[in-house]
Scaffold this active site. Structure first.
Site, mmCIF file in Angstrom:
data_model
loop_
_atom_site.group_PDB
_atom_site.id
_atom_site.type_symbol
_atom_site.label_atom_id
_atom_site.label_comp_id
_atom_site.label_asym_id
_atom_site.label_seq_id
_atom_site.Cartn_x
_atom_site.Cartn_y
_atom_site.Cartn_z
ATOM 1 N N LEU A 30 0.503 -0.860 0.433
ATOM 2 C CA LEU A 30 0.077 -0.011 0.589
ATOM 3 C C LEU A 30 0.940 1.257 -0.571
ATOM 4 O O LEU A 30 1.903 1.110 0.393
ATOM 5 C CB LEU A 30 -0.560 0.304 1.201
ATOM 6 C CG LEU A 30 -2.263 -0.494 2.094
ATOM 7 C CD1 LEU A 30 -2.543 -0.819 2.875
ATOM 8 C CD2 LEU A 30 -3.026 -0.851 0.717
ATOM 9 N N ASP A 31 0.920 2.501 -0.984
ATOM 10 C CA ASP A 31 1.046 3.041 -0.745
ATOM 11 C C ASP A 31 1.761 3.961 0.995
ATOM 12 O O ASP A 31 1.152 3.212 1.725
ATOM 13 C CB ASP A 31 0.962 4.536 -1.164
ATOM 14 C CG ASP A 31 0.271 4.187 -2.988
ATOM 15 O OD1 ASP A 31 1.520 3.304 -3.301
ATOM 16 O OD2 ASP A 31 -0.347 5.299 -3.554
ATOM 17 N N TYR A 32 2.812 4.869 1.086
ATOM 18 C CA TYR A 32 3.141 5.320 2.633
ATOM 19 C C TYR A 32 1.637 6.790 2.937
ATOM 20 O O TYR A 32 1.303 5.861 4.055
ATOM 21 C CB TYR A 32 3.766 6.169 2.209
ATOM 22 C CG TYR A 32 4.351 6.419 3.494
ATOM 23 C CD1 TYR A 32 4.996 5.942 4.412
ATOM 24 C CD2 TYR A 32 3.982 8.850 3.715
ATOM 25 C CE1 TYR A 32 5.403 6.226 5.961
ATOM 26 C CE2 TYR A 32 4.272 8.720 5.069
ATOM 27 C CZ TYR A 32 4.847 7.906 5.914
ATOM 28 O OH TYR A 32 5.528 8.521 7.201
ATOM 29 N N ASP A 33 0.579 7.147 1.844
ATOM 30 C CA ASP A 33 -0.397 7.718 2.734
ATOM 31 C C ASP A 33 -2.123 7.389 2.185
ATOM 32 O O ASP A 33 -2.612 7.613 2.642
ATOM 33 C CB ASP A 33 -0.666 9.067 1.638
ATOM 34 C CG ASP A 33 -0.551 8.724 0.325
ATOM 35 O OD1 ASP A 33 -0.347 7.927 -0.031
ATOM 36 O OD2 ASP A 33 -1.043 9.877 -0.199
ATOM 37 N N ALA A 34 -2.023 5.839 2.475
ATOM 38 C CA ALA A 34 -3.198 4.588 1.908
ATOM 39 C C ALA A 34 -2.688 3.599 2.789
ATOM 40 O O ALA A 34 -2.297 3.836 4.329
ATOM 41 C CB ALA A 34 -2.549 3.867 -0.043
#
Length: 167
Positions: A34-38
Site C-alpha cells: 500500500l502506498d505510504y499515505d494509503a
C-alpha cells in the site's frame, strides 16, 4: 495504517508493517503493498508461495478499494477506467469502478483491480482529471477487512485460508 511502510524493515526508521505483529521466528511476507499515505487490508503470511500467487497479476486476484477524489465524477467517465488506460506507455488492465456517493465537491468510488502497479489508482484517476485524496483497501480476493480498525490484525479462518489456496 496510513503513514506506514509495507516492508519488513525501513532504513529510514519509519513505521513498518512488521511493527504491528508479534516477533516470531517465521519469515513473514506482506502480500502486496500500500502506498505510504494509503491504508487498509494487507495480508501477511509465512507461506511465500501463497504470497506470490496472490500478488501475480496473471492470477487475477481482485483487490477492492474505497477511493475519495476531488471533483464530481460522472458515470460516463468511469467507462475510461473500465476499458483500461495507457499511462506513460504502460498499459493498465481494465478495472471495475462505481460511484458510491458524492459530498460537496468530493466523490467516493469503489474500485476493484487485478494488478497493483506502483501508485496505479492515483495515476489512473489523475490522468482522467480527479486527484485522489484518500485510498483504503477493503478486500483482497475473498478476504474482507470487516470491522478491523487501523493497526489491528487477526488470523484467517481455515475456510478463508482454503479459499485463498484454491485461487
Amino acid at each position: 495504517p496510513k503513514n506506514c511502510i509495507t516492508t519488513l524493515f525501513d532504513p529510514e526508521g519509519r513505521p513498518t508493517i512488521s511493527d504491528f505483529f508479534p516477533k516470531t521466528s517465521d519469515r513473514l511476507f506482506p502480500v502486496g503493498r500500500l502506498d505510504y499515505d494509503a491504508e487498509g487490508l494487507i495480508l501477511v503470511t509465512n507461506h511465500g508461495t501463497l504470497a506470490q500467487q496472490l500478488m501475480h497479476p496473471r492470477n487475477k486476484v481482485p483487490k477492492g478499494y474505497f477511493v475519495k477524489v476531488r471533483g464530481l465524477v460522472k458515470h460516463e467517465t468511469l467507462s475510461i477506467l473500465r476499458k483500461g488506460l495507457v499511462i506513460r506507455n504502460i498499459k493498465h488492465q481494465p478495472v471495475k469502478a462505481k460511484i458510491l456517493h458524492t459530498i460537496n465537491d468530493k466523490t467516493w468510488l469503489e474500485i476493484f483491480l487485478n494488478e497493483g502497479k506502483n501508485r496505479q489508482i492515483k495515476k489512473m484517476l489523475f490522468t482522467i482529471g480527479y486527484p485522489v485524496q484518500k485510498i483504503k483497501r477493503f478486500k483482497v480476493g475473498p478476504i474482507s477487512i470487516g470491522n478491523l480498525k487501523s493497526g489491528e490484525f487477526r488470523a484467517l479462518s481455515v475456510d478463508e485460508l482454503n479459499q485463498l489456496l484454491d485461487k
